[in-house]
Design an enzyme around this catalytic site. Structure first.
Site, short mmCIF file in Angstrom:
data_model
loop_
_atom_site.label_atom_id
_atom_site.label_comp_id
_atom_site.label_asym_id
_atom_site.label_seq_id
_atom_site.Cartn_x
_atom_site.Cartn_y
_atom_site.Cartn_z
N GLN A 12 0.85 -1.19 0.00
CA GLN A 12 0.00 0.00 0.00
C GLN A 12 0.89 1.24 0.00
OE1 GLN A 12 -2.41 1.58 3.40
NE2 GLN A 12 -4.09 0.89 2.07
N CYS A 41 -7.10 7.71 3.95
CA CYS A 41 -6.58 8.16 5.25
C CYS A 41 -6.91 9.64 5.49
CB CYS A 41 -5.07 7.95 5.33
SG CYS A 41 -4.39 8.39 6.93
N LYS A 80 -7.81 2.19 -2.08
CA LYS A 80 -8.70 2.18 -0.93
C LYS A 80 -9.27 3.59 -0.83
CE LYS A 80 -7.36 2.97 3.26
NZ LYS A 80 -6.70 2.91 4.56
#
Length: 95
Positions: A12, A41, A80
């Protein structure tokens, strides 16, 4: 054990720039099975650097990162993300 992890190791990346993401990926691409870009995030250190969920408000830059990696790597690339304010906004971002 490398045999146990073969086919399962995903790297990632936290990035805000396609060229830097590619440089980082090229360092490890032979050792991983896929890359995932962190676009979810919300932490200050990520967002202030244009990474993480900051990419959700800049679809062109997010797309450039994904496209650059897909063009230059032979392994899968995913991202993500967080759900946006509603389903339509989320689907619009993905398209």
């Amino acid at each position: 054990d490398p045999k146990l992890q073969r086919g399962k190791l995903v790297c990632q990346l936290g990035t805000g720039e396609a060229s830097l993401a590619l440089q980082a990926a090229l360092h490890v691409h032979q050792d991983v099975d896929a890359f995932d870009i962190n676009m979810g995030c919300p932490k200050k250190f990520s967002v202030s650097g244009g990474m993480g969920s900051a990419l959700l408000s800049d679809p062109d830059r997010a797309s450039d990162i994904i496209k650059t990696l897909r063009r230059n790597l032979k392994v899968p690339v995913s991202a993500k993300i967080r759900l946006l304010k509603d389903t339509k906004s989320t689907l619009d971002f993905l398209n």
